[in-house]
Design an enzyme around this catalytic site. Sequence first.
Site, PDB file in Angstrom:
ATOM      1  N   GLU A 117      -5.491  -3.086  -1.845  1.00  0.00           N
ATOM      2  CA  GLU A 117      -6.064  -4.337  -1.350  1.00  0.00           C
ATOM      3  C   GLU A 117      -7.069  -4.953  -2.324  1.00  0.00           C
ATOM      4  O   GLU A 117      -7.496  -6.094  -2.145  1.00  0.00           O
ATOM      5  CB  GLU A 117      -6.777  -4.084  -0.004  1.00  0.00           C
ATOM      6  N   LYS A 150     -14.499  14.993  13.169  1.00  0.00           N
ATOM      7  CA  LYS A 150     -15.609  14.778  14.093  1.00  0.00           C
ATOM      8  C   LYS A 150     -15.827  16.053  14.888  1.00  0.00           C
ATOM      9  O   LYS A 150     -15.120  16.305  15.865  1.00  0.00           O
ATOM     10  CB  LYS A 150     -15.322  13.606  15.035  1.00  0.00           C
ATOM     11  N   THR A 153       0.844  -1.198   0.000  1.00  0.00           N
ATOM     12  CA  THR A 153       0.000   0.000   0.000  1.00  0.00           C
ATOM     13  C   THR A 153       0.885   1.256   0.000  1.00  0.00           C
ATOM     14  O   THR A 153       2.088   1.189   0.233  1.00  0.00           O
ATOM     15  CB  THR A 153      -0.934   0.033   1.227  1.00  0.00           C
ATOM     16  N   TRP A 202     -20.163  14.597  11.669  1.00  0.00           N
ATOM     17  CA  TRP A 202     -19.024  14.384  10.793  1.00  0.00           C
ATOM     18  C   TRP A 202     -18.937  15.451   9.707  1.00  0.00           C
ATOM     19  O   TRP A 202     -19.927  15.817   9.084  1.00  0.00           O
ATOM     20  CB  TRP A 202     -19.149  13.015  10.080  1.00  0.00           C
TER      21      TRP A 202
HETATM   22  N1  LIG Z   1     -11.651   7.802  -6.476  1.00  0.00           N
HETATM   23  C1  LIG Z   1     -11.322   7.928  -5.206  1.00  0.00           C
HETATM   24  N2  LIG Z   1     -11.986   8.792  -4.418  1.00  0.00           N
HETATM   25  C2  LIG Z   1     -11.650   8.947  -3.122  1.00  0.00           C
HETATM   26  N3  LIG Z   1     -10.671   8.267  -2.508  1.00  0.00           N
HETATM   27  C3  LIG Z   1      -9.976   7.392  -3.248  1.00  0.00           C
HETATM   28  C4  LIG Z   1     -10.258   7.174  -4.613  1.00  0.00           C
HETATM   29  N4  LIG Z   1      -9.414   6.228  -5.073  1.00  0.00           N
HETATM   30  C5  LIG Z   1      -8.649   5.868  -4.027  1.00  0.00           C
HETATM   31  N5  LIG Z   1      -8.964   6.561  -2.928  1.00  0.00           N
HETATM   32  C6  LIG Z   1      -8.338   6.487  -1.589  1.00  0.00           C
HETATM   33  O1  LIG Z   1      -7.107   5.763  -1.691  1.00  0.00           O
HETATM   34  C7  LIG Z   1      -7.145   4.620  -0.833  1.00  0.00           C
HETATM   35  C8  LIG Z   1      -6.372   3.488  -1.448  1.00  0.00           C
HETATM   36  O2  LIG Z   1      -5.047   3.899  -1.678  1.00  0.00           O
HETATM   37  P1  LIG Z   1      -3.806   2.920  -1.668  1.00  0.00           P
HETATM   38  O3  LIG Z   1      -4.235   1.532  -1.623  1.00  0.00           O
HETATM   39  O4  LIG Z   1      -2.938   3.391  -2.766  1.00  0.00           O
HETATM   40  O5  LIG Z   1      -3.010   3.179  -0.329  1.00  0.00           O
HETATM   41  P2  LIG Z   1      -3.357   4.171   0.809  1.00  0.00           P
HETATM   42  O6  LIG Z   1      -4.651   3.804   1.447  1.00  0.00           O
HETATM   43  O7  LIG Z   1      -3.269   5.566   0.248  1.00  0.00           O
HETATM   44  O8  LIG Z   1      -2.136   3.872   1.785  1.00  0.00           O
HETATM   45  P3  LIG Z   1      -2.138   3.030   3.171  1.00  0.00           P
HETATM   46  O9  LIG Z   1      -3.244   2.036   3.090  1.00  0.00           O
HETATM   47  O10 LIG Z   1      -0.798   2.435   3.206  1.00  0.00           O
HETATM   48  O11 LIG Z   1      -2.378   4.069   4.205  1.00  0.00           O
HETATM   49  C9  LIG Z   1      -8.593   4.321  -0.639  1.00  0.00           C
HETATM   50  O12 LIG Z   1      -8.828   3.601   0.532  1.00  0.00           O
HETATM   51  C10 LIG Z   1      -9.208   5.717  -0.621  1.00  0.00           C
HETATM   52  O13 LIG Z   1      -9.089   6.286   0.652  1.00  0.00           O
HETATM   53 MG   LIG Z   2      -5.175   2.117   2.521  1.00  0.00          MG
END
Ligand SMILES: Nc1ncnc2c1ncn2[C@@H]1O[C@H](COP(=O)(O)OP(=O)(O)OP(=O)(O)O)[C@@H](O)[C@H]1O
Ligand SMILES: [Mg+2]
Lengths: 538, 538
Positions: free
Chosen positions: B326, B436, B180, B441
């Site tokens: 994931e 919050k 991630t 929210w």
């Molecule tokens: N189109 C979208 N709109 C809003 N949020 C998005 C979108 N696409 C992805 N995300 C955000 O990115 C996350 C997924 O990102 P990624 O798997 O690259 O790692 P990360 O969540 O940024 O990093 P880590 O999990 O290590 O903290 C999602 O859970 C969401 O929060």
């Molecule tokens: Mg993530």
Amino acid sequence: MMDYPLLIRSMLERGRLVAADQEIVSRDFRGVMRYTVREMYERVCQLAHALDRLGIEPNEHIGSFAWNNHRHLELYFAVPCSQRVLHTINIRLFAEQLVYIINHAEDRIIFIDEDLLPLMESIADKLPLVERFIIMTDAQEMPATTLKNATLYEELIRGEMTEYAFPDFDEWTTALLGYTSATTGMPKGVEYSHRGLFLHCMMALVGELGVRESDVSMPIVPMFHVNAWGRPFADTWIGAKQVYPGSRPTAKDFCELIDHERVTYSAGVPTVWMGILQHLKSNPGAYDVSSVRCLLSGGSALPQSLVEAYEKELGIPMYQGYGQTETSPITFISYPKKKHQNLQGAERYRIRAKTGHIVPGLEMRLVDPDGNPVPYDGKSMGELLLRGPWVLRSYYKDPEKSREAFLNGWFRTGDIATMDSEGYLQVVDRTRDLIKSGGEWISSVDLENVVMGHPEVLEAAVIAVPHERWQERPIVCVVLRPEAVDRVSKEDILQYFEGRVAKWWIPDEVIFVSEIPKTSVGKFSKKTLREQYQSGSL
Amino acid sequence: MMDYPLLIRSMLERGRLVAADQEIVSRDFRGVMRYTVREMYERVCQLAHALDRLGIEPNEHIGSFAWNNHRHLELYFAVPCSQRVLHTINIRLFAEQLVYIINHAEDRIIFIDEDLLPLMESIADKLPLVERFIIMTDAQEMPATTLKNATLYEELIRGEMTEYAFPDFDEWTTALLGYTSATTGMPKGVEYSHRGLFLHCMMALVGELGVRESDVSMPIVPMFHVNAWGRPFADTWIGAKQVYPGSRPTAKDFCELIDHERVTYSAGVPTVWMGILQHLKSNPGAYDVSSVRCLLSGGSALPQSLVEAYEKELGIPMYQGYGQTETSPITFISYPKKKHQNLQGAERYRIRAKTGHIVPGLEMRLVDPDGNPVPYDGKSMGELLLRGPWVLRSYYKDPEKSREAFLNGWFRTGDIATMDSEGYLQVVDRTRDLIKSGGEWISSVDLENVVMGHPEVLEAAVIAVPHERWQERPIVCVVLRPEAVDRVSKEDILQYFEGRVAKWWIPDEVIFVSEIPKTSVGKFSKKTLREQYQSGSL
Ligand SMILES: Nc1ncnc2c1ncn2[C@@H]1O[C@H](COP(=O)(O)OP(=O)(O)OP(=O)(O)O)[C@@H](O)[C@H]1O
Ligand SMILES: [Mg+2]
Ligand SMILES: Nc1ncnc2c1ncn2[C@@H]1O[C@H](COP(=O)(O)OP(=O)(O)OP(=O)(O)O)[C@@H](O)[C@H]1O
Ligand SMILES: [Mg+2]
């Protein structure tokens, strides 16, 4: 990744989530009804509860004997999603074939459309295993019938709950059961797993010929044969508007539905498209078919002249799909490559009439009679072998036919084809229909393709007849346009072949007939033609 | 149906069969090279043989440390198709994170792009398990490097055979390993199975936003993060032309490639699109971008103003994808329904900026903190849970994080969303970024969406800061256009919120900054902003 089973339920649930208000239109001899995916979903749940109430066990077979309509669609989902098996009975088979498959499948309950009652009644006494019939009709009262234990579909589901907790189960579970068209012999049974249909239907959403949410899809290809090419599942999954043409649909019905419902996408066999073309040409200006984005033709070879006529006369692009009951069915699709899209003239239609490219997910081989690979040079012929997640594992309860059907784990299609360097497959003929003349092969399909380009020919089929010197020689059976019957001679037909095929390919004889006999799904029945020829009745 | 494993090999073989002559373009700091799918296939086979020669065992991890280029593409196929695992290392992580994941993954061999050597050299002494480096470069000679056991890629594969009998094996076998982005903490590892990628990439070919054979696809989204959203696999499978933008690409490089290669389809994160928009606007008429059919934005929320700017100023439709490391990653796509396609004005862009519809194949729930479903009314917020064939089973070697990540078999995304009656999901915020305030929210994403609509604002991020009375309150960090720095005041920004959000949502403070800190993949790093605020350095 998660151990998540690939189930038909997934398609239904997504359809409801993203397209609850989408329309489903269902025609029947009483008229046209329409409802939404939400209502469909609720009735599917009710039906699943009703099947529970009837005590139908997991994996039990439930027969459907029905047209393309909304209740058949409900069966498509309720039966497999509640872990039973829907046996879609081909209503157009001969009585003896019907008796054979219903007994072979061991159906104990059959859902049947009202207007098909007489047909079922005529064979009911030969179906000892069937215990119960569910009659599908809009009528409030039970139609007169001699069938035992008959219940109205609407009564069956009435009052049941409109939510159902569809279970998770093994993706290899059988969802549907279907039989081949019996073009070459007795029908053979094929079990479709949830996994196979999931993957096949996902594939049916891919690319330019994939149905989209914005499409209005009208499956002409019957739901009683090879899962209507997966359309009811795939169209629900993606949330497209669906139009079901119902009982005994005619070319006129199809044209009306295209016009009124603004159909953008439809799939059917070449004979259906020939009929629709004739109807549109005889009724100029009567229908607005401008909504159509593309038509998919499959089930037998698509004559090049038909592609050309649709494009030039109607402005409608027609593409070809190739497949089999054994392969769920789609295996090849003819959408042209970008570099071939702007071809003009003969070359344009030659490419467009190719059988097509293998669809994503499958694997192929082309082998000679010894099982050795033939070159992909667009000329060398070989039998097409297939592997893939929606290719059968074995025929249902038929070990002998199953043994013949495989070569080292590959399914033998029984079709002869060529493959060119651009990846376009061309099905040349069925192994059984190829004409072996003096040690060389003549493609009956190629000859038909040529003669159907003759402006006065409506339909034509080529068969092999025994020959002393050459072992076999082709003859051609021709249906002329009614207006042309006195104008066109046998010599005219033979002359038409000249320059269009090698000299020794030209048929030995022309026989004018009023109709080409058809199989249960509208294919030319060459088996029947050969029998007629042998008995001297052709 | 046949027990046919869903393997990446299937994509490669079909690509070669139907699109052998298709072009693959690969940029690098030396220039642009191009070859065909056939040549790519042959080099993939050579590479697979070379891996055999090196004695790399099945299921062993092979690291890649590379940009989007043709050698990386070759690794994408050769490694998993020969039953090893490709660990795509995110080159943009901090040194300590790099050391952590390379050791955690137990990579023993790493393929590395020439221009990334210094970065790797700086951490090499902390990588005790790595035995060998393969240097990817067009240079004929080995670049100077302190890395031990370095071999040139081209030498490695030279002379190997250009055919390889890729084996069949279990579809649950791991194909790729990724981590991630570390937006919220240390990177977590996710193993991608052949089966999961097969299904995900088939889905990536579905519908209007599916890449087609006629497309020219340029994946901007890095191959070192979540499989470049599956594009290298899916584009090869369908036979599209592929364009890889290579080392350290700038907005200028992207624009040049779009123009020269006639790119029709591209995917990237919002910050990339912001950069490209700025570049195009600063160089009016310099590039022809009319070939573009659509752009897919994902990885973080797509500001409505960006969709609007692309459509109005460039005539380019931009759509949103949502997903996670994931989930392979794609789970939702924003293509509007037919009935929403012709909306005009604000409503048009409101729909277009929605997160989108769940893609075919996945299943979702939206639950409150107690795990109870929240209504799909477009207002009620809940955590998004997912199930499906391309959703992770557990984090790689991280039982604790794995336990937290699931609820009764459902994956907890950690994102808060709403779902409306049309099936459009709207991601409201990450659980950790939600503000919050007084028991209610506030969505940081919504506030950012509003303020980025201000004509003088380039970028903006909203974070929560502790508050005595309300527990938390929002503050907004704003990057102004250089020209506007002296013109726009904090009050102007606060005023801009009025009437656009509820009064109590309006941030307590505006902080002008020269840049929003970004994560390894170009997302706003709110963790960094919060740390800066706490330490008083904001
Ligand atoms: N189109 C979208 N709109 C809003 N949020 C998005 C979108 N696409 C992805 N995300 C955000 O990115 C996350 C997924 O990102 P990624 O798997 O690259 O790692 P990360 O969540 O940024 O990093 P880590 O999990 O290590 O903290 C999602 O859970 C969401 O929060
Ligand atoms: Mg993530
Ligand atoms: N596009 C096409 N071009 C040429 N032939 C086709 C095409 N589509 C289907 N076919 C033919 O139809 C066959 C599959 O038909 P189906 O499974 O409906 O049963 P059948 O083969 O006609 O009947 P049976 O197997 O019982 O004899 C293929 O094997 C092929 O011969
Ligand atoms: Mg057959």
